[in-house]
Design a protein around this motif. Structure first.
Motif, PDB file in Angstrom:
ATOM      1  N   HIS A   5       3.018  34.971  43.838  1.00 50.88           N
ATOM      2  CA  HIS A   5       3.754  34.855  45.125  1.00 50.88           C
ATOM      3  C   HIS A   5       5.275  34.993  44.956  1.00 50.88           C
ATOM      4  O   HIS A   5       5.852  35.342  45.928  1.00 50.88           O
ATOM      5  CB  HIS A   5       3.534  33.348  45.393  1.00 50.88           C
ATOM      6  N   TYR A  29       5.019  23.091  46.870  1.00 49.38           N
ATOM      7  CA  TYR A  29       5.320  24.471  46.109  1.00 49.38           C
ATOM      8  C   TYR A  29       6.603  24.484  45.392  1.00 49.38           C
ATOM      9  O   TYR A  29       6.937  25.049  44.572  1.00 49.38           O
ATOM     10  CB  TYR A  29       4.947  25.527  47.233  1.00 49.38           C
ATOM     11  N   GLN A  30       7.546  23.965  46.502  1.00 45.93           N
ATOM     12  CA  GLN A  30       8.923  24.062  46.030  1.00 45.93           C
ATOM     13  C   GLN A  30       9.411  22.585  45.839  1.00 45.93           C
ATOM     14  O   GLN A  30       8.984  21.626  46.730  1.00 45.93           O
ATOM     15  CB  GLN A  30       9.698  24.772  46.969  1.00 45.93           C
ATOM     16  N   VAL A  64       4.155  19.597  50.698  1.00 43.24           N
ATOM     17  CA  VAL A  64       3.181  19.889  51.800  1.00 43.24           C
ATOM     18  C   VAL A  64       1.780  19.178  51.799  1.00 43.24           C
ATOM     19  O   VAL A  64       1.106  19.244  52.943  1.00 43.24           O
ATOM     20  CB  VAL A  64       2.640  21.391  51.666  1.00 43.24           C
ATOM     21  N   SER A 105      -3.031  21.073  62.860  1.00 41.32           N
ATOM     22  CA  SER A 105      -2.183  22.154  63.501  1.00 41.32           C
ATOM     23  C   SER A 105      -1.940  23.087  62.341  1.00 41.32           C
ATOM     24  O   SER A 105      -2.123  22.828  61.062  1.00 41.32           O
ATOM     25  CB  SER A 105      -1.094  21.708  64.099  1.00 41.32           C
ATOM     26  N   GLY A 134      -0.048  25.156  59.448  1.00 40.83           N
ATOM     27  CA  GLY A 134       1.038  24.524  58.639  1.00 40.83           C
ATOM     28  C   GLY A 134       0.727  23.261  58.046  1.00 40.83           C
ATOM     29  O   GLY A 134       1.393  22.755  57.301  1.00 40.83           O
ATOM     30  N   GLY A 135      -0.397  22.624  58.625  1.00 46.11           N
ATOM     31  CA  GLY A 135      -0.710  21.203  58.319  1.00 46.11           C
ATOM     32  C   GLY A 135      -1.086  21.129  56.726  1.00 46.11           C
ATOM     33  O   GLY A 135      -1.064  20.082  56.284  1.00 46.11           O
ATOM     34  N   GLY A 136      -1.615  21.970  56.147  1.00 43.03           N
ATOM     35  CA  GLY A 136      -2.001  21.875  54.758  1.00 43.03           C
ATOM     36  C   GLY A 136      -3.275  22.234  54.216  1.00 43.03           C
ATOM     37  O   GLY A 136      -3.724  21.967  53.046  1.00 43.03           O
ATOM     38  N   LYS A 137      -4.087  22.781  55.363  1.00 41.53           N
ATOM     39  CA  LYS A 137      -5.577  22.677  54.960  1.00 41.53           C
ATOM     40  C   LYS A 137      -5.681  23.893  53.847  1.00 41.53           C
ATOM     41  O   LYS A 137      -6.563  23.666  52.995  1.00 41.53           O
ATOM     42  CB  LYS A 137      -5.893  23.514  56.496  1.00 41.53           C
ATOM     43  N   PHE A 180      -2.965  26.588  42.122  1.00 48.32           N
ATOM     44  CA  PHE A 180      -1.918  25.744  41.971  1.00 48.32           C
ATOM     45  C   PHE A 180      -2.029  24.218  41.144  1.00 48.32           C
ATOM     46  O   PHE A 180      -3.286  23.856  41.280  1.00 48.32           O
ATOM     47  CB  PHE A 180      -1.253  25.331  43.416  1.00 48.32           C
ATOM     48  N   HIS A 202      -9.933  27.297  63.228  1.00 47.65           N
ATOM     49  CA  HIS A 202      -9.201  26.796  64.392  1.00 47.65           C
ATOM     50  C   HIS A 202     -10.214  26.635  65.458  1.00 47.65           C
ATOM     51  O   HIS A 202      -9.685  25.936  66.549  1.00 47.65           O
ATOM     52  CB  HIS A 202      -7.983  27.801  64.722  1.00 47.65           C
TER      53      HIS A 202
HETATM   54  N1  ATP Z   1       2.793  29.831  48.222  1.00 53.62           N
HETATM   55  C1  ATP Z   1       3.443  29.079  48.872  1.00 53.62           C
HETATM   56  N2  ATP Z   1       4.799  28.704  48.762  1.00 53.62           N
HETATM   57  C2  ATP Z   1       5.554  27.957  49.461  1.00 53.62           C
HETATM   58  N3  ATP Z   1       5.063  27.275  50.331  1.00 53.62           N
HETATM   59  C3  ATP Z   1       3.840  27.582  50.871  1.00 53.62           C
HETATM   60  C4  ATP Z   1       3.116  28.454  50.061  1.00 53.62           C
HETATM   61  N4  ATP Z   1       1.848  28.405  50.666  1.00 53.62           N
HETATM   62  C5  ATP Z   1       1.892  27.614  51.752  1.00 53.62           C
HETATM   63  N5  ATP Z   1       3.198  27.057  51.920  1.00 53.62           N
HETATM   64  C6  ATP Z   1       3.751  26.084  52.840  1.00 53.62           C
HETATM   65  O1  ATP Z   1       2.967  25.023  52.640  1.00 53.62           O
HETATM   66  C7  ATP Z   1       2.504  24.355  53.987  1.00 53.62           C
HETATM   67  C8  ATP Z   1       1.292  24.121  54.342  1.00 53.62           C
HETATM   68  O2  ATP Z   1       0.733  25.531  54.385  1.00 53.62           O
HETATM   69  P1  ATP Z   1      -1.011  25.753  54.673  1.00 53.62           P
HETATM   70  O3  ATP Z   1      -1.187  27.282  54.264  1.00 53.62           O
HETATM   71  O4  ATP Z   1      -1.538  24.917  53.631  1.00 53.62           O
HETATM   72  O5  ATP Z   1      -1.164  25.352  56.127  1.00 53.62           O
HETATM   73  P2  ATP Z   1      -2.452  25.800  57.056  1.00 53.62           P
HETATM   74  O6  ATP Z   1      -2.969  24.347  57.480  1.00 53.62           O
HETATM   75  O7  ATP Z   1      -3.569  26.272  56.075  1.00 53.62           O
HETATM   76  O8  ATP Z   1      -1.976  26.458  58.043  1.00 53.62           O
HETATM   77  P3  ATP Z   1      -2.614  27.526  58.940  1.00 53.62           P
HETATM   78  O9  ATP Z   1      -3.593  26.893  59.763  1.00 53.62           O
HETATM   79  O10 ATP Z   1      -1.685  28.137  59.723  1.00 53.62           O
HETATM   80  O11 ATP Z   1      -3.268  28.766  58.207  1.00 53.62           O
HETATM   81  C9  ATP Z   1       3.256  25.258  54.962  1.00 53.62           C
HETATM   82  O12 ATP Z   1       4.634  24.628  55.361  1.00 53.62           O
HETATM   83  C10 ATP Z   1       3.596  26.523  54.125  1.00 53.62           C
HETATM   84  O13 ATP Z   1       4.853  27.115  54.732  1.00 53.62           O
END
Ligand code: ATP
Length: 587
Positions: free
Chosen positions: A118, A352-353, A358, A377, A379-382, A393, A534
């Motif tokens: 990444h 991640y940072q 997250v 929603s 970006g929720g963390g799924k 990770f 979704h």
């Molecule tokens: N490799 C990464 N490095 C840094 N931040 C990350 C990384 N992957 C995801 N994120 C951040 O972590 C948060 C959760 O992301 P994640 O992909 O788990 O969400 P999600 O619920 O699966 O979203 P979506 O439904 O849009 O796929 C987000 O704010 C995203 O920006």
């Protein structure tokens, strides 16, 4: 690439190459014999001028008139046999080391964590595996052998120079140390330029790789001109840096020669006087000057090789940096061969940072025979939950338990052997459909057909020409939905204990999706299945649905329970129903 790599000294680079040199000792012996023949031959060809001039031309020795030319031919034959031997055997070593280094770098890169991939652009990594290693080959098969050969030649010729007249040799060579100082400064500069050039080169490769992988967007946005401008800028920077390096490299040789000419001027005066006095024979003087002239060539080349060596040291720093990197996620020693009954996330948090959580104290569990769905929603963390379950990770805190044992006690390879993951990104290789399905597993044609049917893909595969039809890179000859079905068939082929689908059916029409969901449901008896979707209609029948919001699980239950007790779920469902209706009307 970051500047984390350690700057290396020339000596350190040589030490790193030592194990390789040991493996090729026999080839080195042959190459060194070749070098000795070349250098010896060169020195002898200069030395022989003395007896030729003195004995044949001045003393008029008729016998030698026939022997000497024979000797000349013999000397040149040996010298050239040597030249062939050293070029071939050293190139063999260099090429083979290059092959091994490429495999070493890629082998180590493949061990590294997802976070590494990444962090770096793929073009940058490609550049490391190609141009940097190419520069290293230069060290082994060109620079080092040339340095050895030229040094031996210089030593041989200088011996003739000193032997013929130590006094003249002093005047001719006293100038040498004066030339070393500017050369040392040049070398330092070249090393710095070398580092910057490699960096700019990797920018260039990254640009190209970005352009080709986003070509559809570039064309659709009429952005070719834009991309061309960005490329030209990086391209010009690479060009400027190369020229800067070439300018310095090109200066080193003339500098040496100019210094040499001063030495030679003194030699003419002093030597000329001695010949006029009769204290030095004409043969010795010519042999001396020939050897001196000949010696300037290897000395000049040595100076330019030294600057080129600095360039290669810069490439070594980066290559060895990559071979030395260690994965942060190592896993445990226990092989996961048991029957997986249960997965449990206990107070799991992830960032991640730094300072950007997250996932916050996530708790859930599900058992064999169940389907768990993750909704929420964007970006929720799924997907982050999946990243942890795949052990891509490392979590910040909490426990992820498989059969009540922490995930980090398991050997990573055996853990992933038990999981099939289908993500939003579909990976298709330029190979047949059958090989894409059986990817990295033993091939079984009956099974390939079986899973294609389960994934509702067999019909379109037949239409494409059967399972042995070649797919293009990234599945360019497939539709989005077809790609997803191939990916699902691949996941089923592995027959894993844990099946994970992350938006795996998003590109499918309702009918295909329903058929696949049915297949997935029929597979749950012996497995643990995790689905992210979704489109909520996909997961309505899931045994458990976990609703995620901003990294937290706000509620868990089945559809009926959540419709009663979870406001976020109700809203998500309303939204999903509206979108489904719009789509239906569009169709
Ligand atoms: N490799 C990464 N490095 C840094 N931040 C990350 C990384 N992957 C995801 N994120 C951040 O972590 C948060 C959760 O992301 P994640 O992909 O788990 O969400 P999600 O619920 O699966 O979203 P979506 O439904 O849009 O796929 C987000 O704010 C995203 O920006």
């Amino acid at each position: 690439m970051d500047k984390n790599y350690k700057e290396m000294k020339l000596k350190e680079v040589f030490i790193r190459f030592k194990p390789y040199y040991k493996d090729y000792w026999f080839y080195f012996v042959l190459a060194i014999i070749g070098m000795l023949l070349t250098s010896g031959g060169t020195a002898a060809s200069a030395y022989i001028i003395e007896p030729i001039l003195n004995k044949i031309f001045i003393e008029k020795n008729v016998d030698l008139l026939y022997y000497m030319p024979l000797l000349v031919v013999l000397i040149y034959a040996l010298k050239n046999l040597g030249a062939y031997m050293q070029v071939y055997y050293i190139s063999y070593v260099g090429t083979d080391i290059l092959r091994r280094l490429r495999e070493l770098v890629l082998g180590n890169l493949l061990r590294l964590d997802m976070s590494f991939f990444h962090k770096y652009r793929s073009g940058e990594l490609i550049s490391r595996c190609t141009s940097d290693i190419g520069a290293l080959q230069n060290i082994v098969s060109t620079i080092i052998p040339e340095i050895l050969r030229e040094s031996l030649t210089a030593i041989g010729l200088l011996s003739v120079v000193i032997y013929q007249s130590p006094k003249l040799a002093f005047f001719a060579l006293v100038i040498l140390p004066l030339a070393i100082y500017p050369l040392a400064i040049f070398a330092k500069k070249i090393k710095k330029i070398g580092r910057n050039t490699q960096e700019k080169n990797s920018d260039l490769t990254s640009r190209l790789s970005e352009i080709f992988s986003n070509i559809e967007l570039i064309k659709a946005s009429n952005a070719s001109k834009n991309e061309m401008q960005k490329f030209s800028q990086t391209n010009s920077e690479v060009c400027k840096l190369s020229l800067k390096g070439i300018r310095i490299e090109a200066l080193s040789s003339p500098l040496m020669e100019s210094m040499g000419s001063i030495g030679f001027a003194v030699v003419i005066i002093v030597g000329g006087k001695e010949v006029i006095d009769g204290s030095l024979s004409i043969g010795s003087f010519f042999s001396f000057t020939t050897a001196l002239f000949m010696a300037y060539t290897p000395i000049k080349r040595l100076s330019s090789l030294y600057t080129r060596l600095q360039n290669a040291v810069a490439a070594s720093e980066r290559t060895f940096y990559l071979t030395d990197l260690e994965p942060q996620i190592k896993g445990g020693d226990e092989k996961l061969t048991e029957n997986i009954q249960n997965i449990h996330f206990k107070n799991v948090s992830l960032s991640y940072q730094k300072d950007k959580m997250v996932l916050k104290n996530v708790n859930f569990s599900f058992n064999k025979g169940e389907i768990l769905a993750l909704v929420g929603s964007s970006g929720g963390g799924k997907s982050s939950i999946i990243n942890l379950l795949m052990y891509f990770f490392e979590k910040d805190s909490g426990e992820i338990l498989i059969n009540q044992k922490d995930i980090n006690s398991f050997d990573i390879v055996s853990l992933r052997e038990n999981i099939s993951l289908v993500t939003q990104n579909i990976y298709i290789f330029n190979d047949t459909i059958a090989q894409n399905i059986a990817y990295a597993k033993e091939y079984n044609e009956t099974r390939v057909i079986e899973v294609l049917k389960q994934a509702n893909a067999y019909d379109f595969v037949q239409e494409l020409g059967g399972i042995h039809t070649e797919l293009k890179e990234h599945g360019k000859n497939l539709s989005g939905g077809q790609k997803q079905r191939i990916a699902i068939a691949r996941a089923l082929y592995k027959n894993p204990q844990i099946l994970i689908f992350d938006e795996a059916t998003s590109a499918l029409d309702n009918e295909s999706e329903k058929a696949i969901v049915k297949t997935i449901e029929s597979l749950k008896k012996d497995r643990l299945i995790l689905i992210i979707a979704h489109r909520l209609s996909t997961i309505e029948n899931a045994d458990k649905i976990a609703v995620l919001d901003k990294g937290k699980i706000v509620s868990i239950g089945n559809d009926t329970y959540l419709m009663k007790h979870c406001e976020i779920y109700q809203k998500l469902k309303q939204k999903a129903q509206k979108t489904d209706k719009v789509k239906e009307n569009e169709n």
